[in-house]
Design a protein around this motif. Structure first.
Motif, PDB file in Angstrom:
ATOM      1  N   THR A   7       0.429  -0.847   0.299  1.00  0.00           N
ATOM      2  CA  THR A   7      -0.193   0.307   0.193  1.00  0.00           C
ATOM      3  C   THR A   7       0.678   0.732  -0.031  1.00  0.00           C
ATOM      4  N   VAL A   8       1.806   1.343   0.463  1.00  0.00           N
ATOM      5  CA  VAL A   8       2.951   2.196   1.242  1.00  0.00           C
ATOM      6  C   VAL A   8       3.625   3.053  -0.565  1.00  0.00           C
ATOM      7  N   LEU A   9       3.813   1.576  -1.154  1.00  0.00           N
ATOM      8  CA  LEU A   9       4.452   1.860  -2.337  1.00  0.00           C
ATOM      9  C   LEU A   9       3.285   2.284  -3.629  1.00  0.00           C
ATOM     10  N   VAL A  10       2.316   2.447  -3.081  1.00  0.00           N
ATOM     11  CA  VAL A  10       1.002   2.527  -4.225  1.00  0.00           C
ATOM     12  C   VAL A  10       0.799   4.259  -3.792  1.00  0.00           C
ATOM     13  N   LEU A  11       0.878   4.265  -2.519  1.00  0.00           N
ATOM     14  CA  LEU A  11       0.810   5.664  -2.071  1.00  0.00           C
ATOM     15  C   LEU A  11       2.679   6.005  -2.294  1.00  0.00           C
ATOM     16  N   LEU A  12       3.212   5.694  -2.810  1.00  0.00           N
ATOM     17  CA  LEU A  12       4.487   7.012  -2.970  1.00  0.00           C
ATOM     18  C   LEU A  12       3.814   6.499  -5.146  1.00  0.00           C
ATOM     19  N   LEU A  13       3.013   5.904  -4.982  1.00  0.00           N
ATOM     20  CA  LEU A  13       2.728   6.084  -6.012  1.00  0.00           C
ATOM     21  C   LEU A  13       2.598   4.661  -6.429  1.00  0.00           C
ATOM     22  N   TYR A  62      -0.287  -4.153  -1.850  1.00  0.00           N
ATOM     23  CA  TYR A  62      -1.938  -3.274  -2.746  1.00  0.00           C
ATOM     24  C   TYR A  62      -1.623  -2.139  -3.683  1.00  0.00           C
ATOM     25  N   ASN A  63      -0.841  -1.480  -2.997  1.00  0.00           N
ATOM     26  CA  ASN A  63      -0.205  -0.413  -3.532  1.00  0.00           C
ATOM     27  C   ASN A  63       0.425  -0.715  -5.187  1.00  0.00           C
ATOM     28  N   ARG A  64       1.593  -2.084  -4.708  1.00  0.00           N
ATOM     29  CA  ARG A  64       1.737  -2.341  -5.614  1.00  0.00           C
ATOM     30  C   ARG A  64       1.695  -3.412  -6.932  1.00  0.00           C
ATOM     31  N   GLY A  65       1.128  -4.188  -6.274  1.00  0.00           N
ATOM     32  CA  GLY A  65       0.087  -4.446  -7.299  1.00  0.00           C
ATOM     33  C   GLY A  65      -1.052  -3.848  -8.258  1.00  0.00           C
ATOM     34  N   PHE A  66      -1.144  -3.090  -7.281  1.00  0.00           N
ATOM     35  CA  PHE A  66      -1.792  -1.732  -8.150  1.00  0.00           C
ATOM     36  C   PHE A  66      -1.283  -0.926  -9.563  1.00  0.00           C
ATOM     37  N   SER A 107      -3.214  10.144 -11.216  1.00  0.00           N
ATOM     38  CA  SER A 107      -4.323  10.173 -10.972  1.00  0.00           C
ATOM     39  C   SER A 107      -5.291   9.023 -10.874  1.00  0.00           C
ATOM     40  N   ALA A 108      -4.610   7.610 -12.003  1.00  0.00           N
ATOM     41  CA  ALA A 108      -5.764   6.282 -11.805  1.00  0.00           C
ATOM     42  C   ALA A 108      -5.254   6.003 -10.417  1.00  0.00           C
ATOM     43  N   VAL A 109      -4.045   5.872  -9.253  1.00  0.00           N
ATOM     44  CA  VAL A 109      -3.915   5.288  -7.623  1.00  0.00           C
ATOM     45  C   VAL A 109      -4.486   6.326  -7.536  1.00  0.00           C
ATOM     46  N   PHE A 110      -5.209   7.803  -7.373  1.00  0.00           N
ATOM     47  CA  PHE A 110      -6.524   8.465  -7.053  1.00  0.00           C
ATOM     48  C   PHE A 110      -7.514   8.775  -6.821  1.00  0.00           C
ATOM     49  N   ALA A 111      -8.051   7.447  -8.088  1.00  0.00           N
ATOM     50  CA  ALA A 111      -8.935   7.220  -8.274  1.00  0.00           C
ATOM     51  C   ALA A 111      -9.832   5.885  -7.536  1.00  0.00           C
ATOM     52  N   GLU A 112      -8.207   5.531  -7.646  1.00  0.00           N
ATOM     53  CA  GLU A 112      -8.180   3.850  -6.945  1.00  0.00           C
ATOM     54  C   GLU A 112      -9.073   4.039  -4.752  1.00  0.00           C
ATOM     55  N   TYR A 113      -8.011   4.548  -4.687  1.00  0.00           N
ATOM     56  CA  TYR A 113      -8.061   5.236  -3.153  1.00  0.00           C
ATOM     57  C   TYR A 113      -9.664   6.041  -3.294  1.00  0.00           C
ATOM     58  N   GLU A 114     -10.021   6.579  -4.379  1.00  0.00           N
ATOM     59  CA  GLU A 114     -11.416   7.462  -3.720  1.00  0.00           C
ATOM     60  C   GLU A 114     -12.690   6.237  -3.525  1.00  0.00           C
ATOM     61  N   ARG A 115     -12.438   4.841  -4.292  1.00  0.00           N
ATOM     62  CA  ARG A 115     -13.044   4.109  -4.790  1.00  0.00           C
ATOM     63  C   ARG A 115     -13.493   2.780  -3.847  1.00  0.00           C
ATOM     64  N   ILE A 116     -11.578   2.899  -2.694  1.00  0.00           N
ATOM     65  CA  ILE A 116     -11.950   2.156  -1.844  1.00  0.00           C
ATOM     66  C   ILE A 116     -11.562   2.653  -0.225  1.00  0.00           C
ATOM     67  N   GLY A 117     -11.878   4.059  -0.702  1.00  0.00           N
ATOM     68  CA  GLY A 117     -11.930   4.997   0.686  1.00  0.00           C
ATOM     69  C   GLY A 117     -10.338   4.612   1.531  1.00  0.00           C
ATOM     70  N   PHE A 118      -9.802   4.908   0.713  1.00  0.00           N
ATOM     71  CA  PHE A 118      -8.435   4.974   1.657  1.00  0.00           C
ATOM     72  C   PHE A 118      -7.938   6.497   1.058  1.00  0.00           C
ATOM     73  N   ASP A 122      -4.454  10.314   5.804  1.00  0.00           N
ATOM     74  CA  ASP A 122      -5.045  10.216   7.449  1.00  0.00           C
ATOM     75  C   ASP A 122      -4.005   8.882   7.729  1.00  0.00           C
ATOM     76  N   PHE A 123      -4.036   8.110   6.693  1.00  0.00           N
ATOM     77  CA  PHE A 123      -3.398   6.658   6.920  1.00  0.00           C
ATOM     78  C   PHE A 123      -2.094   6.986   7.825  1.00  0.00           C
ATOM     79  N   TYR A 124      -0.956   7.996   7.557  1.00  0.00           N
ATOM     80  CA  TYR A 124       0.616   8.482   7.192  1.00  0.00           C
ATOM     81  C   TYR A 124       0.184   8.585   9.148  1.00  0.00           C
ATOM     82  N   LYS A 125      -0.852  10.079   8.875  1.00  0.00           N
ATOM     83  CA  LYS A 125      -0.641  10.854  10.243  1.00  0.00           C
ATOM     84  C   LYS A 125      -1.316   9.765  12.114  1.00  0.00           C
ATOM     85  N   ARG A 126      -2.348   8.500  11.189  1.00  0.00           N
ATOM     86  CA  ARG A 126      -2.683   7.739  12.181  1.00  0.00           C
ATOM     87  C   ARG A 126      -1.803   6.528  12.833  1.00  0.00           C
ATOM     88  N   LEU A 127      -0.805   6.561  11.545  1.00  0.00           N
ATOM     89  CA  LEU A 127       0.083   5.324  12.389  1.00  0.00           C
ATOM     90  C   LEU A 127       1.433   5.806  12.557  1.00  0.00           C
TER      91      LEU A 127
END
Length: 142
Positions: A7-13, A62-66, A107-118, A122-127
């Motif tokens: 997931t982090v990697l995808v966030l990395l984009l 998750y991000n890497r796979g996406f 753009s694709a990653v942000f759309a995916e995040y919106e789709r899955i509610g991620f 908030d993730f980085y801040k919470r952890l």
């Protein structure tokens, strides 16, 4: 733990099973190259507290796979070590065909995040995960 890194990697984009990029692929006349035609490398570095490592790795996987399915993705690698405080230090390296491929991937990653509610912020801040990011081009020796 693997899913968090993903997931982090995808966030990395973007972030990865790297295809090699040989010197023979580098044009001889590099003075006219720019980010629209030149391979771009997205490098992210994360500092992940011990208590957040499993969740981080799951997200990163998750991000890497996406991103591996997106157009313009060449490959990626992930490196890690644990510091003296027990933090997991992760560096992700994602190679893209050019800057436009990175822009499209974002753009694709942000759309995916919106789709899955991620929400990455908030993730980085919470952890309490710290992240640094840079987009690099191959070094051109003058």
């Amino acid at each position: 733990m693997k899913s968090t890194l993903h997931t982090v990697l995808v966030l990395l984009l973007l972030t990865i099973s790297c295809k090699s990029y040989s010197q023979t692929n580098t044009p001889k006349n590099t003075t006219q190259m720019d980010s629209t035609t030149q391979m771009q490398v997205l490098i992210d570095r994360f500092i992940v507290p011990a208590y957040a490592q499993q969740e981080f790795i799951e997200r990163m996987q998750y991000n890497r796979g996406f991103i591996s399915q997106l157009n313009g993705f060449i490959g990626d690698e992930v490196y890690q070590y644990t510091d003296s405080n027990g933090n997991l230090i992760v560096a992700t390296v994602a190679k893209w065909q050019n800057q436009q491929a990175i822009t499209n991937a974002k753009s694709a990653v942000f759309a995916e995040y919106e789709r899955i509610g991620f929400n990455p912020a908030d993730f980085y801040k919470r952890l309490n995960i710290q992240m640094e990011r840079g987009i690099y081009s191959p070094f051109i020796q003058q």
